[in-house]
Scaffold this motif. Structure first.
Motif, PDB file in Angstrom:
ATOM      1  N   MET A   1       0.908  -1.145   0.400  1.00  0.00           N
ATOM      2  CA  MET A   1       0.137   0.252  -0.088  1.00  0.00           C
ATOM      3  C   MET A   1       0.897   1.216  -0.016  1.00  0.00           C
ATOM      4  N   GLY A   2       0.874   1.998  -0.949  1.00  0.00           N
ATOM      5  CA  GLY A   2       1.630   3.663  -1.174  1.00  0.00           C
ATOM      6  C   GLY A   2       0.785   4.365   0.079  1.00  0.00           C
ATOM      7  N   SER A   3       1.903   5.564  -0.468  1.00  0.00           N
ATOM      8  CA  SER A   3       1.199   6.349   0.923  1.00  0.00           C
ATOM      9  C   SER A   3      -0.091   7.442   0.444  1.00  0.00           C
ATOM     10  N   SER A   4      -0.572   7.614  -0.829  1.00  0.00           N
ATOM     11  CA  SER A   4      -1.629   7.952  -1.411  1.00  0.00           C
ATOM     12  C   SER A   4      -2.540   7.646  -0.968  1.00  0.00           C
ATOM     13  N   GLU A   5      -2.835   5.749  -0.658  1.00  0.00           N
ATOM     14  CA  GLU A   5      -4.051   5.152  -0.428  1.00  0.00           C
ATOM     15  C   GLU A   5      -4.076   5.127   0.834  1.00  0.00           C
ATOM     16  N   VAL A   6      -2.859   5.473   1.725  1.00  0.00           N
ATOM     17  CA  VAL A   6      -2.718   5.361   3.270  1.00  0.00           C
ATOM     18  C   VAL A   6      -3.284   7.087   3.108  1.00  0.00           C
ATOM     19  N   ALA A   7      -3.537   8.076   2.755  1.00  0.00           N
ATOM     20  CA  ALA A   7      -3.578   9.385   2.827  1.00  0.00           C
ATOM     21  C   ALA A   7      -5.457   8.876   2.483  1.00  0.00           C
ATOM     22  N   LEU A   8      -5.382   8.379   1.309  1.00  0.00           N
ATOM     23  CA  LEU A   8      -7.535   8.324   1.394  1.00  0.00           C
ATOM     24  C   LEU A   8      -7.538   7.857   1.957  1.00  0.00           C
ATOM     25  N   LEU A   9      -7.249   6.396   2.917  1.00  0.00           N
ATOM     26  CA  LEU A   9      -7.799   5.595   4.160  1.00  0.00           C
ATOM     27  C   LEU A   9      -8.719   6.501   4.799  1.00  0.00           C
ATOM     28  N   ALA A  10      -6.891   8.227   5.447  1.00  0.00           N
ATOM     29  CA  ALA A  10      -7.633   8.663   6.554  1.00  0.00           C
ATOM     30  C   ALA A  10      -7.729   9.377   6.101  1.00  0.00           C
ATOM     31  N   LYS A  11      -8.640  10.079   5.103  1.00  0.00           N
ATOM     32  CA  LYS A  11      -9.709  10.631   4.786  1.00  0.00           C
ATOM     33  C   LYS A  11     -11.191  10.230   5.308  1.00  0.00           C
ATOM     34  N   LEU A  12     -11.155   8.774   4.689  1.00  0.00           N
ATOM     35  CA  LEU A  12     -12.267   8.427   4.987  1.00  0.00           C
ATOM     36  C   LEU A  12     -12.831   8.091   6.007  1.00  0.00           C
ATOM     37  N   GLY A  13     -11.738   7.801   7.480  1.00  0.00           N
ATOM     38  CA  GLY A  13     -11.477   7.286   8.984  1.00  0.00           C
ATOM     39  C   GLY A  13     -11.962   6.214   8.672  1.00  0.00           C
ATOM     40  N   ILE A  14     -10.785   5.610   7.832  1.00  0.00           N
ATOM     41  CA  ILE A  14     -10.925   3.897   7.737  1.00  0.00           C
ATOM     42  C   ILE A  14      -8.879   4.362   8.387  1.00  0.00           C
ATOM     43  N   ARG A  15      -8.907   2.777   9.228  1.00  0.00           N
ATOM     44  CA  ARG A  15      -7.278   2.972   9.739  1.00  0.00           C
ATOM     45  C   ARG A  15      -6.617   2.051   9.000  1.00  0.00           C
ATOM     46  N   SER A  16      -5.094   2.112   9.000  1.00  0.00           N
ATOM     47  CA  SER A  16      -4.725   1.143   7.753  1.00  0.00           C
ATOM     48  C   SER A  16      -4.587   0.341   8.942  1.00  0.00           C
ATOM     49  N   PHE A  17      -4.163  -1.061   8.113  1.00  0.00           N
ATOM     50  CA  PHE A  17      -3.490  -2.623   8.889  1.00  0.00           C
ATOM     51  C   PHE A  17      -2.112  -2.516   8.594  1.00  0.00           C
ATOM     52  N   SER A  18      -1.927  -3.604   8.987  1.00  0.00           N
ATOM     53  CA  SER A  18      -0.150  -3.784   9.689  1.00  0.00           C
ATOM     54  C   SER A  18      -0.785  -4.777   9.735  1.00  0.00           C
ATOM     55  N   TYR A  19       0.808  -5.824   8.831  1.00  0.00           N
ATOM     56  CA  TYR A  19       0.631  -7.488   9.120  1.00  0.00           C
ATOM     57  C   TYR A  19       1.515  -7.607  10.206  1.00  0.00           C
ATOM     58  N   GLY A  20       1.202  -8.533  11.119  1.00  0.00           N
ATOM     59  CA  GLY A  20       2.151  -9.405  11.784  1.00  0.00           C
ATOM     60  C   GLY A  20       2.221 -10.832  11.214  1.00  0.00           C
ATOM     61  N   LEU A  21       2.930 -11.059  12.381  1.00  0.00           N
ATOM     62  CA  LEU A  21       3.525 -12.493  12.595  1.00  0.00           C
ATOM     63  C   LEU A  21       3.214 -13.229  13.499  1.00  0.00           C
ATOM     64  N   VAL A  22       2.457 -14.077  13.705  1.00  0.00           N
ATOM     65  CA  VAL A  22       2.047 -14.863  15.034  1.00  0.00           C
ATOM     66  C   VAL A  22       2.464 -16.299  15.315  1.00  0.00           C
ATOM     67  N   VAL A  23       2.988 -16.580  15.692  1.00  0.00           N
ATOM     68  CA  VAL A  23       3.794 -17.608  16.013  1.00  0.00           C
ATOM     69  C   VAL A  23       2.359 -18.526  15.922  1.00  0.00           C
ATOM     70  N   LEU A  24       2.430 -19.943  15.701  1.00  0.00           N
ATOM     71  CA  LEU A  24       1.177 -20.511  16.817  1.00  0.00           C
ATOM     72  C   LEU A  24       2.092 -22.900  17.150  1.00  0.00           C
ATOM     73  N   PRO A  25       3.059 -23.236  15.745  1.00  0.00           N
ATOM     74  CA  PRO A  25       3.623 -23.921  15.689  1.00  0.00           C
ATOM     75  C   PRO A  25       4.813 -23.829  15.922  1.00  0.00           C
ATOM     76  N   VAL A  26       5.170 -24.523  15.897  1.00  0.00           N
ATOM     77  CA  VAL A  26       7.335 -24.576  15.869  1.00  0.00           C
ATOM     78  C   VAL A  26       7.373 -25.708  15.881  1.00  0.00           C
ATOM     79  N   CYS A  27       8.014 -25.945  14.226  1.00  0.00           N
ATOM     80  CA  CYS A  27       7.922 -27.112  13.565  1.00  0.00           C
ATOM     81  C   CYS A  27      10.170 -27.605  13.497  1.00  0.00           C
ATOM     82  N   ASP A  28      10.062 -28.369  14.033  1.00  0.00           N
ATOM     83  CA  ASP A  28      11.500 -28.439  13.920  1.00  0.00           C
ATOM     84  C   ASP A  28      11.800 -29.643  13.840  1.00  0.00           C
ATOM     85  N   ASN A  29      12.810 -30.591  12.953  1.00  0.00           N
ATOM     86  CA  ASN A  29      13.176 -31.493  11.997  1.00  0.00           C
ATOM     87  C   ASN A  29      12.110 -32.344  11.824  1.00  0.00           C
TER      88      ASN A  29
END
Length: 121
Positions: A1-29
Motif C-alpha cells: 500500500m502506497g502513501s496515496s492510498e494511506v492518505a485516502l483511507l485516513a480521509k475516509l476514517g478507515i485505519r490502515s492495517f499492518s501485517y504481523g506474524l503470530v507464531v502458533l506451532p513451531v516445526c523442527d526436524n
C-alpha cells in the motif's frame, strides 16, 4: 500500500492495517511444538530434566530394576539396614558410631530400628 492510498483511507476514517506474524506451532526436524518452547530458559530445562530423572528412579525402584538413577537410593537403603542391625546388636564401627550415639540421646524406644528400616513401635 502506497502513501496515496494511506492518505485516502485516513480521509475516509478507515485505519490502515499492518501485517504481523503470530507464531502458533513451531516445526523442527519433523517435530511440532507449541510456541512456549521459544520462551524456555535454562532453569526450565533443568527442572524438566530433574523431574524426568526422578520419574525414572521411581519407576526403576518400583520394578526393582537397577539403573544409575537408583544407585544412590540403593546405597542409602543398604546403609539404613546396616545401621539398624548395628544399633539393635550394639555392634559399632566408624560409620555408625556418631549416629548410634545420637539415637541414644533421642527417644530410642519410640523409634526403634528394625532390619528393614526404621519402624514405629
Amino acid at each position: 500500500m502506497g502513501s496515496s492510498e494511506v492518505a485516502l483511507l485516513a480521509k475516509l476514517g478507515i485505519r490502515s492495517f499492518s501485517y504481523g506474524l503470530v507464531v502458533l506451532p513451531v516445526c523442527d526436524n519433523g517435530s511440532i511444538f507449541n510456541q512456549e518452547v521459544l520462551n524456555l530458559i535454562e532453569d526450565d530445562l533443568i527442572d524438566k530434566f530433574t523431574a524426568d530423572v526422578f520419574m525414572v528412579a521411581l519407576l526403576s525402584l518400583s520394578l526393582s530394576y537397577l539403573t544409575l538413577a537408583v544407585a544412590l537410593h540403593i546405597f542409602i537403603d543398604a546403609y539404613k539396614n546396616v545401621l539398624a542391625i548395628a544399633v539393635d546388636t550394639e555392634y559399632t564401627f566408624i560409620q555408625v558410631e556418631g549416629v548410634s550415639q545420637r539415637l541414644k540421646q533421642i527417644n530410642y524406644y519410640y523409634y526403634r530400628p528394625c532390619c528393614i528400616g526404621w519402624c514405629r513401635r
